[in-house]
Design a protein around this motif. Sequence first.
Motif, PDB file in Angstrom:
ATOM      1  N   LYS A 229       0.824  -1.210   0.000  1.00 16.59           N
ATOM      2  CA  LYS A 229       0.000   0.000   0.000  1.00 16.59           C
ATOM      3  C   LYS A 229       0.856   1.257   0.000  1.00 16.59           C
ATOM      4  CE  LYS A 229      -2.481  -0.901   3.617  1.00 16.59           C
ATOM      5  NZ  LYS A 229      -3.513  -0.840   4.700  1.00 16.59           N
ATOM      6  N   ASN A 230       1.974   1.194   0.710  1.00 16.77           N
ATOM      7  CA  ASN A 230       2.830   2.364   0.825  1.00 16.77           C
ATOM      8  C   ASN A 230       3.950   2.398  -0.218  1.00 16.77           C
ATOM      9  OD1 ASN A 230       2.061   3.934   3.498  1.00 16.77           O
ATOM     10  ND2 ASN A 230       1.816   1.750   3.923  1.00 16.77           N
ATOM     11  N   LYS A 231       3.953   1.392  -1.104  1.00 19.59           N
ATOM     12  CA  LYS A 231       4.949   1.299  -2.175  1.00 19.59           C
ATOM     13  C   LYS A 231       6.371   1.411  -1.616  1.00 19.59           C
ATOM     14  CE  LYS A 231       1.712   3.053  -5.620  1.00 19.59           C
ATOM     15  NZ  LYS A 231       1.391   4.101  -6.608  1.00 19.59           N
ATOM     16  N   VAL A 232       6.594   0.621  -0.565  1.00 21.17           N
ATOM     17  CA  VAL A 232       7.888   0.606   0.129  1.00 21.17           C
ATOM     18  C   VAL A 232       8.500  -0.782  -0.001  1.00 21.17           C
ATOM     19  CG1 VAL A 232       9.017   0.799   2.384  1.00 21.17           C
ATOM     20  CG2 VAL A 232       7.157   2.371   1.775  1.00 21.17           C
ATOM     21  N   THR A 233       9.796  -0.834  -0.174  1.00 23.14           N
ATOM     22  CA  THR A 233      10.516  -2.113  -0.118  1.00 23.14           C
ATOM     23  C   THR A 233      11.698  -1.952   0.833  1.00 23.14           C
ATOM     24  OG1 THR A 233      11.946  -1.554  -1.988  1.00 23.14           O
ATOM     25  CG2 THR A 233       9.898  -2.740  -2.486  1.00 23.14           C
ATOM     26  N   THR A 234      12.226  -3.066   1.290  1.00 20.83           N
ATOM     27  CA  THR A 234      13.407  -3.041   2.152  1.00 20.83           C
ATOM     28  C   THR A 234      14.109  -4.383   2.061  1.00 20.83           C
ATOM     29  OG1 THR A 234      14.231  -2.662   4.398  1.00 20.83           O
ATOM     30  CG2 THR A 234      12.169  -3.873   4.199  1.00 20.83           C
ATOM     31  N   ARG A 317       7.400 -16.130   4.595  1.00 17.72           N
ATOM     32  CA  ARG A 317       6.226 -15.934   3.747  1.00 17.72           C
ATOM     33  C   ARG A 317       6.275 -14.579   3.046  1.00 17.72           C
ATOM     34  NH1 ARG A 317       1.668 -19.072   4.297  1.00 17.72           N
ATOM     35  NH2 ARG A 317       1.124 -18.066   2.321  1.00 17.72           N
ATOM     36  N   ILE A 318       6.742 -13.548   3.759  1.00 18.03           N
ATOM     37  CA  ILE A 318       6.835 -12.218   3.142  1.00 18.03           C
ATOM     38  C   ILE A 318       7.824 -12.235   1.985  1.00 18.03           C
ATOM     39  CG2 ILE A 318       7.616  -9.846   3.531  1.00 18.03           C
ATOM     40  CD1 ILE A 318       6.563 -10.129   6.407  1.00 18.03           C
ATOM     41  N   VAL A 319       8.995 -12.852   2.197  1.00 18.98           N
ATOM     42  CA  VAL A 319      10.010 -12.940   1.143  1.00 18.98           C
ATOM     43  C   VAL A 319       9.467 -13.701  -0.060  1.00 18.98           C
ATOM     44  CG1 VAL A 319      12.286 -13.863   0.534  1.00 18.98           C
ATOM     45  CG2 VAL A 319      11.946 -12.761   2.758  1.00 18.98           C
ATOM     46  N   MET A 320       8.806 -14.823   0.199  1.00 21.12           N
ATOM     47  CA  MET A 320       8.275 -15.648  -0.886  1.00 21.12           C
ATOM     48  C   MET A 320       7.199 -14.909  -1.667  1.00 21.12           C
ATOM     49  SD  MET A 320       6.553 -19.455  -0.728  1.00 21.12           S
ATOM     50  CE  MET A 320       5.087 -18.899   0.154  1.00 21.12           C
ATOM     51  N   GLU A 321       6.244 -14.337  -0.956  1.00 23.17           N
ATOM     52  CA  GLU A 321       5.121 -13.682  -1.630  1.00 23.17           C
ATOM     53  C   GLU A 321       5.545 -12.412  -2.349  1.00 23.17           C
ATOM     54  OE1 GLU A 321       2.250 -15.080  -1.929  1.00 23.17           O
ATOM     55  OE2 GLU A 321       2.620 -16.732  -0.544  1.00 23.17           O
ATOM     56  N   SER A 322       6.566 -11.733  -1.837  1.00 20.81           N
ATOM     57  CA  SER A 322       7.043 -10.504  -2.485  1.00 20.81           C
ATOM     58  C   SER A 322       8.069 -10.798  -3.571  1.00 20.81           C
ATOM     59  CB  SER A 322       7.665  -9.562  -1.449  1.00 20.81           C
ATOM     60  OG  SER A 322       8.898 -10.070  -0.974  1.00 20.81           O
ATOM     61  N   ARG A 323       8.355 -12.097  -3.764  1.00 20.90           N
ATOM     62  CA  ARG A 323       9.376 -12.528  -4.733  1.00 20.90           C
ATOM     63  C   ARG A 323      10.718 -11.849  -4.473  1.00 20.90           C
ATOM     64  NH1 ARG A 323       5.868 -12.884 -10.415  1.00 20.90           N
ATOM     65  NH2 ARG A 323       4.288 -14.338  -9.605  1.00 20.90           N
ATOM     66  N   GLY A 324      11.025 -11.691  -3.202  1.00 19.72           N
ATOM     67  CA  GLY A 324      12.327 -11.165  -2.810  1.00 19.72           C
ATOM     68  C   GLY A 324      12.446  -9.657  -2.779  1.00 19.72           C
TER      69      GLY A 324
END
Length: 371
Positions: A229-234, A317-324
């Motif tokens: 939603k916030n268009k943030v990655t880390t 799960r976050i890493v997998m679903e976000s494709r890294g």
Amino acid sequence: MEYMLNDSSIKEPIVNFVHFLDVLKQLIRVPSVTGAEHSFLLYLKRELEEIGIKTQYYDGLLVAQGKNPTKGMLSAHIDRHGVICTGPNEFQFAAFLAKNRSDLRGNSLSEQTYQLIAKRYINQQVQAYEPWSGSYLGIGQISDAFMSEEVNNLVFKIDGLSHLQPGTPIAFSDKLKREDDLISAQLDNVISAAIIIYLYQNGFQGTAFFTAQEEAGKSWRYVYEWFRKNKVTTNELLVLDTSPYDSRVEADVQQVVLRNRDANARFKSPILKQLKNFCHKNQINFSCKDTFIQEKNKVRKEKNLPLLTLGSTELGRIVMESRGSIQGTTLQIPTTGYHTVEETASIKSVKTILYILSSLYIDKKPNIKAI
């Protein structure tokens, strides 16, 4: 194996542990059963806003941000195991209710162990509470606990709570106990929430996520949705938790537990390397849980025993679903007595976690002192 082994010359880090214990004691007294965490999240929100930390409360997620939101991103689930009234004098294990199971895949440590620990809850005192306000609704005592094939869940017999309506959460009555160099309570994962509150009180100005329903396998959704939603990655999300071991001998080999991966994904984060380097530099004993499990599985395979899962974590799960696109690692406290009110951690491990996080994320160090 990826270990930094015990060294008798290693000194225990010095922190203001009395103050931390005060924070932890307060949080333990506020119930937060999986699926009924609202009142606990509101308690955290008030505590944070009183010290000037901005908060945003979403469904299943409380986000806290200091004056420098990118100076560290921490996450901790805040739900604890408990019971839900599901009918007239009928009580089921909250995390594994049919309505909560949709994200569970059979590869989490919770799912593999909850049948084994059912009998530990017999004679346990419990307290019912109103899920929105947290108001007290009565005390009872578990007289039996067993696996029911009909509902595919743990079912409890509880004396004293026959008046409850369906949907009412029931928490295990709990308080922090200290004996010698150990503390015990239902630490998973209220202790990580206490750590984050302590850090904010001592100058942490980054971002923290307090997530609901981790024990039901859902917490990753709330964090991942916030990032989208916030268009943030880390690549530096650090998830705090406890890590179960079968004995104090196993647990005390390391002060802190890291991970290179879980059953869902490999963790590729600069914070993982930073943590390992910090531990080496400061003579902090650490192990990586995935390596530990793989070594145990070699022995189990030779003995024709069932293999252990690497475990399914919120971060994996976050890493997998976000494709890294979202990456990070975990930092965990080794404990025994997993998923009971007797979950136990060494004071040395907790102090070490506080020392590591303060060193990494607080520019002006708090006035730390020994007990």
